[in-house]
Design an enzyme around this catalytic site. Structure first.
Site, PDB file in Angstrom:
ATOM      1  N   ALA A   1      -2.540   3.971   3.980  1.00 27.35           N
ATOM      2  CA  ALA A   1      -3.395   4.211   2.933  1.00 27.35           C
ATOM      3  C   ALA A   1      -4.351   2.904   2.743  1.00 27.35           C
ATOM      4  CB  ALA A   1      -3.001   3.745   1.081  1.00 27.35           C
TER       5      ALA A   1
ATOM      6  N   SER B   1       0.522  -1.580   0.232  1.00 30.43           N
ATOM      7  CA  SER B   1      -0.134   0.028  -0.219  1.00 30.43           C
ATOM      8  C   SER B   1       0.645   1.495   0.236  1.00 30.43           C
ATOM      9  CB  SER B   1      -0.654   0.019   1.206  1.00 30.43           C
ATOM     10  OG  SER B   1      -0.134   0.381   2.623  1.00 30.43           O
ATOM     11  N   ASP B   2       0.126   2.319  -0.095  1.00 32.32           N
ATOM     12  CA  ASP B   2       0.953   3.354  -0.523  1.00 32.32           C
ATOM     13  C   ASP B   2       0.185   3.468   1.196  1.00 32.32           C
ATOM     14  OD1 ASP B   2       2.468   6.050   0.003  1.00 32.32           O
ATOM     15  OD2 ASP B   2       1.266   6.489  -2.279  1.00 32.32           O
ATOM     16  N   ALA B   3       1.177   4.682   1.759  1.00 31.46           N
ATOM     17  CA  ALA B   3       1.737   5.051   3.233  1.00 31.46           C
ATOM     18  C   ALA B   3       0.285   5.425   3.351  1.00 31.46           C
ATOM     19  CB  ALA B   3       2.641   6.663   3.400  1.00 31.46           C
TER      20      ALA B   3
END
Length: 755
Positions: A283, A279-281
């Site tokens: 997310a 995941s992105d940060a």
């Protein structure tokens, strides 16, 4: 995509998985930021609880609840944290260390949009191979790059990380960067000692954020998804990318990080991706913010069920709640096992179980390799785009004539080491960064005087993201700066000089993540500075330092020459000097359509034909509807002529291919590169097709007075497109027009039929 599986790796994965508890499995799916290197002078209120975050992470490491760390760059510190990880895990499973290796690690290359402007995939591959070598030497195993998002809104700050607006150019750059990071290893095989995992991002549609506003939702049609957004990701997967990062935003109402259709049906089932997803940060946690999950248990379950293997988090990860989610029946342990397998497999492919620690002495040796600086300098030369070069007294101003004995260099960007590097770099060495002023002085030679005046103070931007907390990333306002006096001094210096080089653009922290703009205007008092210099009558060269198109309409009439040098990196000053003095000829070409103003956005060369195509240029009553510079534009110190465009066949059957070729002649006395571009227009079919679309390109070196022949294929890969009505890929039987030349404005002069 074929997969190569090592039986020993698979056996070890299953052995570990069988011995792990559910809590240990959840730990392997958790990645923490580790903020030990925050700038000690950063604003305390902005840092907030991050000051205590490292201690929390170390407690989790000791408890065996961490599978990966990011934002660590010092080899000694990485070894210490790796030791804590292995000692805290009863199975001795090492941590995977990731980092934002975007356009270099210690040696900084031009920003990605600049590398795309080279139209040279081999250059992109070589640059990321250097970055991988440096990153792996300090203990980093995985890059959160390349960013392969197509964007058609330059207000979006992250345009600087990608390859612009076109899926063909974007796909070529995506695949090249994956090969560079990973050393060209076959999918599923083990990595070399100087390679790292590539992590293309952000899947998918992030570059279509409404209004160019970072983190905003994206509203993307199916045709745009398949024809524009997906191709660079597909190219990265085909090149063997070991990781994919999810996107933050809602995609047509469904958060991308919880979108099973994206992650499973498209990425894994259709394309055969067998790496791991991150995941992105925050997310996964943000699935609650989206209203897609009611609590952290459900957020973690939705992430796993969508196939997101690793959660990137700062505090309290949703995957830390997976044991509760299993107990509530929100996710099965077998779904968690599938994610854990992919994480363990990546660690084994990297050889981390056998060699978890880094050789600190060798790290210093690799980071100081002078060949890396040579590569960065060569890259910066190949990325610059000559936008304008108006003759003065019959001769173009660039390259500078030997008669220019006194050169004025003006503008604070000309001598800013930090801005020369551009955004999205963290472990840089400012001491070795060559500014434009440094480079010009070093190259000028005997009898040539180079003097400098900033003219105006550096630009400022308020604290906005964690990247400003990294040491050296925040601009300092000079003390005792007298605005009126400095502007006057710059004008007087220009008046007393033979030529004035004015460096304009955006300060590096005005672009990138969380740095979208509502305007493309040159920030601050830069136009006022240019006006003051131009009013002296001294010939003006403008060097543009940027990562997006800026409003240059007020610049065109005041500067005879405009050279876009982007943010050129560690050796940028030497590269720019080489171009300005004519040691090299610029051959970069624009990877996006350059609008006249922000009010034209989006403006792209691949628009479809309206019902009044003859009035396309009159869509606005106050300005032309045409771009300031077309996609693919770029001038040279040489001159080229194109002749004898030919096709190997006038008719082909569906599924067959032909070859388009053209002769390119260098009609000047200057050896130079040219970028040959192939465009195709489908005249009819089962959908309305763009007026032209890039289908191939090749950067070639053409010595003075010689002719080279360039051949490019046209076949199913170039002619097929995803048709929204048929919900599938189609290749229409139709007539196709073809043009080959130096930009997207080339005439389409040949045609063929598919029957």
């Amino acid at each position: 995509m074929s997969q190569v599986r090592d039986e020993g790796i698979e056996a070890k994965v299953e052995e570990l998985l069988a011995a792990m508890t559910l809590e240990e499995k959840a730990g392997q799916l958790t990645q923490f930021f580790y903020f030990s290197e925050i700038d000690p002078d950063a604003d305390e209120q902005a840092i907030g609880p991050l000051a205590d975050q490292p201690a929390m992470v170390e407690r989790e490491l000791a408890a065996g609840r961490v599978g990966s760390l990011l934002f660590c760059t010092q080899p000694g510190e990485i070894n210490r944290l790796q030791r804590l990880t292995i000692e805290g895990n009863r199975h001795g499973i090492p941590a995977l260390f990731g980092f934002d290796v975007i356009h270099g690690f210690r040696t900084i290359f031009p920003v990605p949009i600049a590398v795309a402007a080279s139209w040279d995939p081999a250059l992109a591959e070589a640059g990321q191979a250097v970055a991988a070598r440096e990153a792996r030497a300090v203990g980093i195993h995985w890059a959160f790059a390349p960013m392969v998002d197509i964007t058609r809104d330059p207000r979006w700050g992250r345009i600087i990380e990608g390859a612009g607006e076109d899926p063909v150019l974007g796909a070529a750059m995506a695949a090249a960067q994956v090969r560079g990071f990973q050393g060209g290893v076959a999918p599923g095989s083990e990595f070399g000692a100087e390679s790292i995992i590539a992590g293309p991002k952000h899947f998918a549609g992030y570059g279509f954020a409404l209004g160019g506003r970072d983190y905003d939702e994206s509203d993307v049609s199916d045709a745009q998804l398949w024809n524009l957004v997906f191709p660079p990701f597909k190219a990265a997967v085909d090149a063997g990318a070991g990781n994919i990062m999810t996107a933050y935003m809602d995609l047509n109402g469904i958060p991308a990080t919880g979108n099973d259709w994206l992650m499973t049906e498209v990425l894994r089932d259709t394309w055969g991706f067998d790496g791991f997803l991150v995941s992105d940060a925050n997310a996964v946690r943000s699935l609650m913010t989206h209203g897609f999950a009611s609590d952290l248990d459900e957020a973690g379950a939705r992430g796993v069920n969508a196939g997101v293997d690793l959660e990137m988090a700062v505090f309290d990860p949703a995957y830390g709640h997976l044991t509760d989610a299993v107990a509530r029946g929100l996710v099965t342990e077998s779904a968690i096992d599938a994610c854990v397998r992919r994480i363990l497999r990546a660690k084994l492919r990297l050889g981390l179980f056998d060699s978890p620690y880094v050789d600190e002495a060798r790290a210093a040796e690799v980071l100081n390799d002078p060949s890396h600086r040579d590569a960065a300098r060569a890259a910066a030369v190949r990325t610059a785009v000559l936008l304008q070069n108006v003759p003065l007294n019959g001769t173009p101003l660039l390259p500078l004539s030997p008669q220019n004995k006194k050169i004025a260099v003006v503008g604070p960007l000309a001598d800013s080491q930090r801005d020369t590097l551009g955004p999205w770099v963290f472990d840089f060495d400012l001491a070795e960064t060559v500014t434009i002023l440094d480079g010009l002085k070093a190259r000028a030679g005997d009898g040539v005087t180079v003097e400098y005046a900033p003219g105006i103070r550096p630009g400022q931007r308020h604290f906005q993201s964690m990247f400003d907390m990294w040491p050296g990333n925040r601009p300092a306002d000079p003390e005792g700066f007298d605005d009126a006096a400095e502007l006057d001094r710059a004008a007087k210096l220009a008046a007393a000089s033979d030529v004035a080089i004015v460096v304009l653009g955006e300060w590096q922290n005005m672009i990138g993540e969380a740095a979208s703009r509502s305007t493309l205007d040159l920030p601050g008092r830069q136009l006022e500075l240019l006006d003051a210099v131009a009013a002296t009558g001294t010939p003006v060269v403008v060097l543009v330092m940027n990562g997006r198109p800026l409003d240059l309409q007020p610049v065109l009439g005041k500067a005879a020459a405009i050279l876009d040098v982007w943010y050129p990196g560690s050796q940028g000053g030497h590269a720019v000097a080489s171009l300005v003095f004519g040691d090299s000829s610029p051959a970069g070409r624009l990877p996006f359509t350059w609008p006249r103003t922000a009010g034209q956005i989006p403006i792209v060369y691949t628009h479809t034909i309206s019902h009044e195509p003859e009035n396309q240029w009159r869509r606005y009553w106050d300005i032309e509807s045409t771009p300031l510079f077309p996609f693919g534009h770029g001038l040279s110190y040489a001159s080229f002529s194109y002749s004898d465009v030919r096709l190997s066949a006038e008719t082909i059957a569906s599924g067959e291919s032909l070859t388009a070729s053209v002769d390119v002649t260098n009609t000047s006395s200057v050896d130079a590169d040219e970028v040959v571009q192939l465009y195709v227009h489908q005249t009819s079919g089962t959908a309305s097709r763009p007026v032209r679309a890039l289908k191939g390109f090749q950067r070639v070196h053409v010595p003075a007075g010689t002719t080279v022949t360039v051949e490019l294929p046209i076949g199913p890969d170039q002619l097929s497109y995803w048709n929204a009505a048929k919900r599938d890929w189609v290749l229409d039987t139709a007539r196709y027009q073809v043009g080959m030349g130096g930009s997207s404005s080339v005439e389409l002069t040949k045609s063929f039929e598919v029957r």
